[in-house]
Design a protein around this motif. Structure first.
Motif: not given
Lengths: 273, 285
Positions: A71-72, A75-76, A78-79, A83, A96, A140, A143, A147, A173, A177-178
């Motif tokens: 999840p972490v 989400m990272t 996608v951002y 964005l 990263v 960790i 990750l 990413i 947004i 996501f969709k």
């Protein structure tokens, strides 16, 4: 031509060596006793070689790491892909890849001195070296791969899809996501599988934080031993059947990895199509 | 103005996702910063000239990491020296010579498989294959690392070979050059940056490797020249870190090594980013 074949030879060599050295102990102990035996006592006078605790620990540990890391990481990604300003994105990508480049022993060291005492204090348990510590370290460590691969997949989504969604009145947004995420789902699935492979194959960092006692993983705070650490912790002083049993553990680990590789290839192929 | 017209449910989704994303990014950033600051903060004060320039001595209870630094340098050099011709050669064969697509497929699949195998398994096979025949020594470790890094070098070289325009090759052929001459004068110079990227990535991987070296290269701390050094067992920096932290409880030394490794990792990442930038610039010309 010969040079190209060297790679194939390497793979064959590794497979053959692992099978040859892994089979005798399994034969002697019995496949069922070996895989489903609940007790590992290789140095006892009546030695027991059951690796179920290691298998379960590796499975639980990997599952836990995925549960936290995916999840972490997702989400990272996608951002960063959709964005973030280009500058922020490039700085973060550098961070990263730094995270990916840090040697696993350094993670182990920090885990040993920060995580293990932390768990002991927060949860008030006698020893913080536990399954939980290993799960956090593994989360960790996987990750960066999650990413990186997710960003690649998300970046490859055609701009037209997003434009169409935006034109129909969806917010940015909602679009990401969709529309973008479902379009990139094979790539993201591949990222998760890659994470699984990393987590199940990691040895040194886990060895330093998991406590390394061959218990069944009944609780998060139990000191446990993974498949990888089972191999490395006894290799130095093992001999005879014990040593052969360690090779058999490596064989089991190898089979796990091959299975994961096949899954990864499946998703990557779909992504290409 | 857009947000006003949104239903409550959609607004909620918007806010929730934004919050989750920012939280995740924040977590990642915090993690990187924490690791950097913590390791450097704990490690740098422990780095002394004495630590860097001496070998450990039980008599004076002194710990020095000079042998580990030298061993790391030796093993990096030896590995690259062997893996470069193999990897670059294989890549050239695959992109320039191979006509049998099935074989290419098999080789590429093998390379992918190799890159997915965990290092502990490399260590085990390396122990059986090399250490059993030549003893536990740096060379056995280097050979194990050769197998590990072969896919990396192959892939980066192949990628840069693919960016050499087909028309260059055709032009050279048209001037009457033979296959080997075309490869040597046109194709090889074109893949230099790919080879360099591969080298940088491999050095990073070798520096960070420990599980594969523990049983192949051993963990002695003797100062040797490069020839003797390769034939003798020795610990690289990562293995030394592990031994000092886990077996001897010397956390100061361990953190000093960790700080050195951290700085090297940052440098390697910078170098890789620079080469890649250069690469992209050249490709767009």
């Amino acid at each position: 031509m010969l040079l190209g074949l060297i790679t194939v030879c390497c793979v064959l060599l590794i497979t053959v060596y692992l099978v040859i050295s892994g089979i005798p102990a399994i034969r002697e102990i019995g496949l069922v006793n070996f895989l489903f035996g609940k007790e590992w006592a290789s140095t006892a006078s009546d030695p027991k070689y059951g690796i179920l605790p290691f298998i379960l620990t590796s499975v639980y540990g990997t599952a836990g790491a995925i549960l936290i890391g995916v999840p972490v990481g997702f989400m990272t990604a996608v951002y960063l892909s959709k964005l973030a300003y280009p500058k922020v994105k490039s700085v973060m990508q550098f961070a990263v890849s730094l995270l990916a480049g840090i040697p696993s022993v350094v993670y182990g060291l920090v885990g040993m001195l920060v995580l293990v005492p932390g768990i002991r204090k927060i949860f008030n348990v006698p020893d913080g070296a536990s399954l939980l510590a290993a799960i956090i370290v593994l989360a960790i460590m996987i990750l960066p791969s999650i990413i990186k691969m997710s960003i690649t997949a998300l970046d490859a989504v055609p701009k037209e899809y997003e434009d169409a969604s935006l034109a129909l009145g969806a917010t940015p947004i909602e679009t990401y996501f969709k529309v973008s995420v479902p379009a990139a789902k094979s790539g993201i699935a591949a990222a998760v599988v890659l994470g699984v492979g990393r987590a199940i194959g990691e040895a040194m960092a886990v060895m330093m934080v998991a406590g390394n006692v061959p218990n069944m993983p009944d609780s998060l705070f139990q000191s446990v031993r993974f498949l990888t650490t089972a191999v490395s912790s006894e290799m130095a002083y093992s001999s005879g059947l014990q040593r052969q049993a360690l090779f058999s553990i490596a064989l089991v680990l190898f089979l796990f990895i091959m299975l994961i590789n096949a899954t990864l290839n499946f998703f990557l192929k779909r992504e290409k199509e | 103005m857009l947000n006003k017209s949104l239903s409550k449910k959609r607004k909620g989704f918007e806010v929730l996702m934004k919050a989750l994303m920012l939280l995740s990014v924040g977590l990642t950033v915090a993690l990187v910063l924490f690791l950097l600051i913590y390791v450097l903060g704990q490690g740098v004060p422990n780095i002394t000239w004495e630590l860097l320039s001496t070998k450990p001595s039980y008599l004076t209870e002194r710990i020095g990491i000079l042998p580990d630094i030298l061993n790391t340098v030796y093993i990096v050099l030896a590995t690259l020296l062997i893996v470069l011709p193999l990897g670059v050669g294989a890549a050239i064969y695959l992109t320039e010579y191979a006509s049998n697509n099935k074989l290419v497929g098999i080789i590429e699949y093998a390379a992918e498989t190799l890159s997915g195998i965990p290092s502990i398994i490399y260590g085990l096979v390396g122990m059986l294959l090399f250490s059993n025949s030549m003893g536990t020594c740096l060379m056995a470790g280097a050979l194990t690392l050769v197998i590990m890094n072969l896919p990396t070098i192959m892939r980066t070289t192949q990628e840069s070979l693919k960016t050499v325009p087909q028309s260059y090759r055709e032009g050279a052929f048209g001037l009457g050059a033979g296959k080997w001459r075309v490869v040597r004068t046109v194709v090889l110079p074109g893949c230099v940056d790919g080879v360099i990227t591969g080298c940088i990535l491999s050095v990073g991987r070798i520096l960070g490797e420990s599980a594969a070296l523990l049983f192949t290269a051993g963990f002695a701390h003797a100062v040797n020249g490069i020839i003797d050094g390769l034939a003798a067992p020795g610990a690289t920096l990562t293995v030394a870190l592990y031994v000092y932290a886990k077996e001897q409880g010397e956390f100061g030394v361990a953190f000093a090594i960790a700080a050195i490794l951290m700085v090297l990792t940052v440098l390697i990442n910078f170098a890789a980013a620079l080469v890649q930038k250069h690469f992209a610039k050249r490709r767009s010309l």
